[in-house]
Design an enzyme around this catalytic site. Structure first.
Site, PDB file in Angstrom:
ATOM      1  N   CYS A 362       0.822  -1.196   0.000  1.00 49.90           N
ATOM      2  CA  CYS A 362       0.000   0.000   0.000  1.00 49.90           C
ATOM      3  C   CYS A 362       0.860   1.250   0.000  1.00 49.90           C
ATOM      4  CB  CYS A 362      -0.918  -0.015   1.215  1.00 49.90           C
ATOM      5  SG  CYS A 362      -1.963  -1.450   1.198  1.00 49.90           S
ATOM      6  N   GLU A 363       1.607   1.416  -1.054  1.00 50.79           N
ATOM      7  CA  GLU A 363       2.469   2.583  -1.268  1.00 50.79           C
ATOM      8  C   GLU A 363       2.493   2.804  -2.766  1.00 50.79           C
ATOM      9  OE1 GLU A 363       4.413   4.414   0.809  1.00 50.79           O
ATOM     10  OE2 GLU A 363       3.838   3.263   2.581  1.00 50.79           O
TER      11      GLU A 363
END
Ligand SMILES: *Cc1c(COP(=O)(O)O)cnc(C)c1O
Length: 433
Positions: A362-363
């Site tokens: 989640c980046e």
């Protein structure tokens, strides 16, 4: 054709490593998966060893920088290849100890070794602690005396050669967290102090000028500066140091157009420089240590992933998502390192697509590369990222609580697990309520 000698193509058009079908390995072990070819690792060790023999009469040694890839199997390979080992932490030292690595062949590095690390190193009998600063020098001397030992040390010196730019520069640069500066007189002060300390035996000097270096000149310049300093120490104190550790940093081929220096020519030119300065300054030629990390293991490894969704954003780019990412390879997000990728099950096909390989974390920055040329790729394909043997497994994290991939080692075409896949239970085993 391929960035590493251990890679190839088989009759099914699949990418092979060490003669084995990567698609089959992905089926057996699952993805993401690190695969390394032991023969390639040993070949690199041999060529370093042979070049020291050939150009420097064997008066030197390779110390593998274990931070590039550290596990029991790799430490054992280093023992069998008769190369020394660099460690920088209790964890790396513990790994080496666990396979009985000969302590006298260990070099302990680091700019802020803890007291616990120094004690462990002294107790294990580490042959060389590479001292970074005056504070460490004092502490190590005191600890050695109280342990009743005389500890062998090298001093880490900043020779002021910055090899990170393509046109390397000799600067008066002292802005580095590592080591003693030459130009301020700090390094000379440390050498004089160390020679007086009863708990320490100053064996020599160390420098490390950078990483992924393609030129030989900066290495030769660093060797010259270090030898001149050894001669200055001799002139000032009457003591000749015996060991010169020139560090690592030899570049490897990540992309087809990369052109790394042959180890052989590196050793030839560095040996010539060393002999020349020694003659000029009337020094006995020192025992040379070189510390390759990346170039021993990098070309020997690949990472296999399974492609998920292929997201085409018209006029913008195509994202190919894989089942790994920054957790198993943080080098792109850290410093935009470039890699070559291919569809392992279509390795014989032309690379007709340009894509961004995206990880599953989640980046938004979790990418393995942008503008990567690759074969026509679809969900379910096996993607291979090449030359990942160094600084991938060793830099892996559990971000997003993703278990770290296993490492499969190939030897003469036979596969074995040398690091198991982390389990979900291992991820929570240190958690307390
Ligand atoms: C990192 C490091 C190495 C190895 O560098 P590579 O670029 O992997 O060859 C060697 N010596 C020291 C002191 C290092 O910090």
């Amino acid at each position: 054709m391929f960035v590493s000698d251990c890679l190839g193509l088989n009759g099914m058009g699949h990418l092979t490593i060490g003669g084995r079908d990567t698609v089959e390995l992905a089926e057996i072990y699952g993805t993401p998966l690190y695969v390394m070819d032991e023969n390639e690792i040993r070949k690199a060790c041999t060529s370093y060893r042979e070049s020291i023999q050939k150009y420097y009469g064997g008066n030197g040694m390779v110390a593998y920088a274990s931070k590039a890839f550290c596990c029991k199997a790799m430490c054992k390979i280093a023992i069998e290849e008769q190369i020394a080992l660099d460690v920088v932490s209790l964890g790396e030292l513990h790994t080496a100890e666990s396979v009985g690595f000969p302590p006298e062949q260990i070099y302990f590095h680091g700019n802020n070794k803890t007291v616990a690390e120094l004690i462990a190193a002294i107790e294990y009998g580490v042959g060389q602690i590479v001292v970074d600063n005056l504070n460490e020098l004092d502490i190590l001397n005191a600890l050695s005396i109280s342990e009743g030992k005389k500890t062998g040390i090298l001093l880490r010196v900043k020779p002021g050669v910055d090899a990170h730019t393509h046109n390397f520069i000799r600067t008066g640069q002292i802005d580095s967290k590592f080591g003693f500066a030459l130009e301020t007189g700090e390094a000379m002060h440390a050498a004089k102090q160390a020679l007086e300390m009863p708990g320490l035996q100053l064996k020599g000097l160390h420098c490390h000028i950078g990483s992924q270096i393609f030129d030989i000149d900066p290495f030769c310049l660093a060797a010259k500066i270090m030898l001149e300093f050894m001669a200055d120490i001799r002139d000032a104190t009457g003591k000749e140091l015996k060991v010169l550790d020139l560090g690592g940093g030899f570049g490897i081929k990540y992309l087809p157009d990369h052109d790394p220096v042959a180890y052989d020519s590196y050793m030839r030119q560095v040996s010539e420089t060393v002999k020349e300065i020694c003659t000029k300054r009337n020094l006995t030629t020192p025992f040379i240590v070189i510390e390759p990390g990346r170039s021993i293991v990098g070309p020997a490894g690949i990472t296999l992933y399974t492609a998920g969704c292929v997201k085409e954003i018209p006029g913008v780019r195509t994202y190919v998502s894989i089942d790994g990412g920054m957790g198993d390879n943080p080098r792109y997000i850290l410093y935009q390192s470039e890699y070559e990728a291919m569809v392992a099950n279509k390795a014989d096909q032309p690379k007709t697509r340009v894509v961004t390989l995206a990880g599953k974390c989640c980046e938004s920055g979790d990418l393995l590369g942008e503008n990567m040329q690759i074969q026509d790729v679809q969900a379910g394909d096996i993607i291979a990222v090449l030359a990942t043997g160094a600084y991938n497994y060793s830099m892996a994290s559990n971000y997003n609580r993703i278990p770290r991939p296993p490492v499969v080692m190939l030897k003469d075409g036979m596969d074995r697990l040398v690091v198991q896949r982390e389990t979900l239970d291992q991820l929570i085993e240190n958690d307390l309520l």
